[in-house]
Design an enzyme around this catalytic site. Structure first.
Site, short mmCIF file in Angstrom:
data_model
loop_
_atom_site.label_atom_id
_atom_site.label_comp_id
_atom_site.label_asym_id
_atom_site.label_seq_id
_atom_site.Cartn_x
_atom_site.Cartn_y
_atom_site.Cartn_z
N TYR A 5 14.49 -3.64 -0.08
CA TYR A 5 14.79 -4.85 0.68
C TYR A 5 13.50 -5.59 1.02
CZ TYR A 5 13.22 -2.91 5.20
OH TYR A 5 12.46 -2.42 6.22
N LYS A 52 9.42 -0.33 -0.39
CA LYS A 52 10.21 -0.81 0.76
C LYS A 52 11.69 -0.53 0.50
CE LYS A 52 10.37 -4.75 3.97
NZ LYS A 52 9.74 -4.05 5.11
N GLU A 108 1.74 4.39 10.60
CA GLU A 108 2.16 3.02 10.89
C GLU A 108 3.24 3.04 11.96
OE1 GLU A 108 3.70 1.41 7.22
OE2 GLU A 108 4.90 3.20 6.84
N LEU A 110 3.42 1.17 4.22
CA LEU A 110 3.90 -0.02 3.54
C LEU A 110 2.75 -1.02 3.38
CD1 LEU A 110 6.44 -1.51 2.47
CD2 LEU A 110 6.58 -2.61 4.72
#
Length: 286
Positions: free
Chosen positions: A32, A150, A182, A206
């Site tokens: 996504y 992702k 993260e 990411l």
């Protein structure tokens, strides 16, 4: 009622349907992207389109739409839904090639499922949280290893946000092997003096589109950027901290695991970077 996009059709959201055999539903076999909309225009569209293709390539999944057509779909959804400030969610899954099976067929013989919808968010750029900052807690990072892709595997990040909420905080930073990876849906940074410190790119985090833009703007503003690991203890001793994402832009962090940073109020670097990012992004929006 929103108009959404499903496999080539613009439909009222109540009429949108996806097969119960879709592998995105059964196995989280999908990717996504979320693109922000400011002043009715798309922010960092090209970066999101490039990362989308990378994610699909890493999963050996065919892209069912060209970048040019994808841009047109985004713009049409903004128009149809009257979005001035908000977000567009895009999801591509491997589709429903047959009955449930761990083994998937040749990507060239499978029709992926593509879905897009808008979220209207008036005041997105003027989020009050950016003026007061957010509080984060630390949690163990137990996600799968390919965080650079992702994917729609968002259960643990969702659980992390709920852990933060239960603890009276706003979000969580994930920790692996003693260092911060993260946030649950964002990249994490600390600031010492004029030096911005954030983890370097790898399969562990990411590759944030907003991250790339913010670090570029920081360097252009003569701020020093250091890409390396840091611990929660080091973060608690920093001058300030912040996170970046497509939906929060640059968001100051004023507390980590109950320890206040900078007197519990945003410092000077994060607000300045947010200002620069919003100004430059609006100029480049399409």
């Amino acid at each position: 009622m929103r108009t959404v996009y499903v496999n080539g059709e613009y439909l009222p959201e109540t009429e949108a349907k996806v097969s119960i055999f879709d592998r995105g539903f059964l196995m989280a076999d999908g990717v996504y992207e979320v693109t922000s909309v400011l002043d009715g225009k798309l922010i960092d569209f090209e970066g999101h389109a490039l990362r989308l293709q990378r994610s699909l390539d890493e999963l050996d999944m065919r892209n069912p739409i060209s970048s040019e057509d994808l841009l047109e779909v985004h713009r049409e959804l903004v128009r149809l839904n009257g979005i001035d400030e908000g977000m567009i969610y895009l999801q591509i899954t491997r589709g429903a090639p047959g009955d449930r099976d761990f083994v998937f067929p040749d990507p060239e013989t499978t029709d992926p499922t593509i879905v897009l919808f808008t979220q209207n968010k008036p005041g997105l750029a003027d989020n009050p949280a950016a003026k007061q900052g957010i509080k984060v807690i630390s949690i163990e990072d137990i996600r799968w290893g390919r965080r650079d892709i992702k994917t729609v595997q968002l259960l643990y990040p969702s659980m992390g946000k709920m852990m933060a909420k239960k603890a009276g905080a706003d979000d969580a930073w994930m920790v692996e092997d003693g260092v911060v990876t993260e946030g649950t849906s964002n990249n994490a940074y600390i600031v010492k003096g004029n030096r911005i410190i954030t983890r370097s790119l790898s399969q562990s985090i990411l590759h944030g589109i907003t991250r790339a833009a913010v670090l570029r703007f920081a360097r252009e503003a003569q701020m020093e950027v250091e890409e390396r690991d840091f611990t929660i203890a080091e973060a608690q001793e920093a001058d300030e901290a912040f996170v970046t994402s497509a939906s929060t832009f640059v968001m100051p962090v004023v507390e980590i695991d109950g320890v206040a940073l900078g007197g519990g109020v945003p410092g000077r670097v994060a607000p300045r970077l947010r200002e620069i990012y919003l100004d430059e992004s609006r100029k480049a929006a399409i």
